[in-house]
Design an enzyme around this catalytic site. Sequence first.
Site, PDB file in Angstrom:
ATOM      1  N   ASN B  98       0.822  -1.201   0.000  1.00  0.00           N
ATOM      2  CA  ASN B  98       0.000   0.000   0.000  1.00  0.00           C
ATOM      3  C   ASN B  98       0.865   1.265   0.000  1.00  0.00           C
ATOM      4  O   ASN B  98       1.810   1.385   0.780  1.00  0.00           O
ATOM      5  CB  ASN B  98      -0.898  -0.030   1.246  1.00  0.00           C
ATOM      6  CG  ASN B  98      -1.957   1.053   1.215  1.00  0.00           C
ATOM      7  OD1 ASN B  98      -2.657   1.205   0.213  1.00  0.00           O
ATOM      8  ND2 ASN B  98      -2.078   1.796   2.305  1.00  0.00           N
ATOM      9  N   PRO B 142       1.822  -1.869   5.534  1.00  0.00           N
ATOM     10  CA  PRO B 142       2.621  -1.756   4.298  1.00  0.00           C
ATOM     11  C   PRO B 142       2.295  -2.838   3.265  1.00  0.00           C
ATOM     12  O   PRO B 142       3.039  -2.985   2.301  1.00  0.00           O
ATOM     13  CB  PRO B 142       4.055  -1.910   4.807  1.00  0.00           C
ATOM     14  CG  PRO B 142       3.931  -2.644   6.077  1.00  0.00           C
ATOM     15  CD  PRO B 142       2.562  -2.476   6.620  1.00  0.00           C
ATOM     16  N   GLU B 143       1.214  -3.591   3.459  1.00  0.00           N
ATOM     17  CA  GLU B 143       0.836  -4.581   2.441  1.00  0.00           C
ATOM     18  C   GLU B 143      -0.534  -4.196   1.872  1.00  0.00           C
ATOM     19  O   GLU B 143      -0.630  -3.267   1.093  1.00  0.00           O
ATOM     20  CB  GLU B 143       0.900  -5.993   3.038  1.00  0.00           C
ATOM     21  CG  GLU B 143       2.340  -6.312   3.467  1.00  0.00           C
ATOM     22  CD  GLU B 143       2.547  -7.709   4.021  1.00  0.00           C
ATOM     23  OE1 GLU B 143       2.321  -8.685   3.302  1.00  0.00           O
ATOM     24  OE2 GLU B 143       2.951  -7.831   5.202  1.00  0.00           O
ATOM     25  N   MET B 144      -1.625  -4.840   2.312  1.00  0.00           N
ATOM     26  CA  MET B 144      -2.927  -4.497   1.740  1.00  0.00           C
ATOM     27  C   MET B 144      -3.682  -3.459   2.585  1.00  0.00           C
ATOM     28  O   MET B 144      -4.626  -2.827   2.096  1.00  0.00           O
ATOM     29  CB  MET B 144      -3.747  -5.772   1.524  1.00  0.00           C
ATOM     30  CG  MET B 144      -3.100  -6.679   0.467  1.00  0.00           C
ATOM     31  SD  MET B 144      -3.758  -8.368   0.468  1.00  0.00           S
ATOM     32  CE  MET B 144      -5.197  -8.157  -0.572  1.00  0.00           C
TER      33      MET B 144
END
Lengths: 339, 339
Positions: B98, B142-144
């Site tokens: 993200n 920091p991912e989805m």
Amino acid sequence: MRFLLFAAIFVASSLSAMNLIDEAKNSGLKPLPKDQKGVEEILKSNGVKVSQFDLRKVELGKKLYFDPRLSKSGIISCNTCHNLGLGGADGVSTAIGNKWKENPHHLNSPTVYNAFLNNVQFWDGRAKNLADQAKGPIQSEPEMATPAKLAVEKISSLPEYVKEFKQIYGKSGVSFDNIADAIANFERTLITPSRFDAFLNGDEKALSNDEKKGLRLFIDKGCVACHNGVNLGGNMQPFEVAGKYKFSNLGDFKGDANGMVKTPTLRNVAETAPYFHNGAIWKLTDAIKEMGSVQLGINISNKDAKSIETFLKSLTGVKPKIIYPQLPVSTEKTPLPQF
Amino acid sequence: MRFLLFAAIFVASSLSAMNLIDEAKNSGLKPLPKDQKGVEEILKSNGVKVSQFDLRKVELGKKLYFDPRLSKSGIISCNTCHNLGLGGADGVSTAIGNKWKENPHHLNSPTVYNAFLNNVQFWDGRAKNLADQAKGPIQSEPEMATPAKLAVEKISSLPEYVKEFKQIYGKSGVSFDNIADAIANFERTLITPSRFDAFLNGDEKALSNDEKKGLRLFIDKGCVACHNGVNLGGNMQPFEVAGKYKFSNLGDFKGDANGMVKTPTLRNVAETAPYFHNGAIWKLTDAIKEMGSVQLGINISNKDAKSIETFLKSLTGVKPKIIYPQLPVSTEKTPLPQF
């Protein structure tokens, strides 16, 4: 007597449906072609030049379409913004690309389904065919950000691709033109026949009465003036004809040099919110009313907008079955992703 | 005489191949299970608890796996970092999520293929099964970056999903647990039988002589001490046993509380560069030599590393055929993408 009454009603409703089919055709609406020969005829009549269709190009182009290594970072593919599972678009207002950059003109990603049948490509119509179009986002800094030379270097580092390009394109092998051509050949198969096509082809029962009412409004209100042809759009039209576009403060896009803009296709429109070049409106009935006001200078009532929406939903088509491709394996020569 | 000589050579090489199969099995290497019952037996023996396998969950989980709306932005799906066309990984050193954030510990995305057979999930082994694993990246900033509540809200806004969840999970319907469970059921089908499995199952000719030589080195040098079991990895092992990892300055990952790290599977390893938890090494032979030095305290020659690589390439398996899913259409209730 009862039989005669039934027969009379049947004839009347049948006639009215037939009239509507004729009316739709006369107002410029056309069904999808049934095969690639039909596609070619449409393109020819549109003045769009394309290379020879080839099923080997389709398979190669499918891999390239899904291959994120065509982006500088290695994580964005054509399918990221033109997602074949989401109506061929991305479902966000403004396209997001390399380094999470928004499209600088706040432009919304149009659907790739049936895009081949558009008379022009891009919102400002600057490309005549999909091969020319494909070269844009690959190179564009806020999209995939890969210079043509780097794209060719990357693809040339993958022996499986090199072999296929040689088999198909002969001596020219891997080139930026051929990469774009293969992708365009794949996109040429992304055609989605709908119930509306069955209707135009003579099946009166393909649309419900409510959908037929919506279609009649769509014609009578004048939507069909721009949303016509096989794609119910895809041609250049003047931008903001009748009034001030209330969302025009979003982004600086003003159309082409003559203030013209590509009318988006309405095929699969129920699947491709948000709407307009800047993705400013999420609700389809709002979009219909806004277009009435901005382009036609009329007030479309909530009831009529709902009815037109009912018709537009019949344009949701059957998607081709896509087997997710296994991509060639990177080698030691493959340029590394750049962030 | 000539016949006898041939026969003797044949018996000798045949015996040697049979010995190698036995040796490989005795050193802890196991073939993939042949069906879901076999999968369950392995999981049971690993002490991994999973819910009942269900083909309806597989289809639902496939859609969720490819659905970027499970991310806060609406443009990142499980498949973005665990790309089924790229060996089940993303081909970049550090996962990008993200807002284009790098994984804060510089962790590399492991392959999803055969991941179900790992004894633990995540580099630090903090999840015991894939349903628990799936919940991590969906929520991780920091991912989805989608809080569980938002994920449930999004999926609950799509009637087609709601119907499927009710049919499969009954009263509990759409819940974060059930979303993760469906994804895990899909991932359970991502198994890739290779020539090495055929070899372990008794087909002596499934591996070439060069591959057999590499396998023998793989066993003799001690690689098999950590890379064992059905996944040639997937279990927790001490981190940096023998020496200082020359790339350990990349990222701050130090393993779990006891300094242990999940040994990555070697299945499809030729397709999943770059290597190690921080994706620091791109060349497979370099990775082999590095592991010799760091984990085994030995120097593996270039020639031996090449030979081991030759064996590892036989672990590239046949991927299941995945039809790209058509995703449910967003509604007016669907929470908008957030950037």
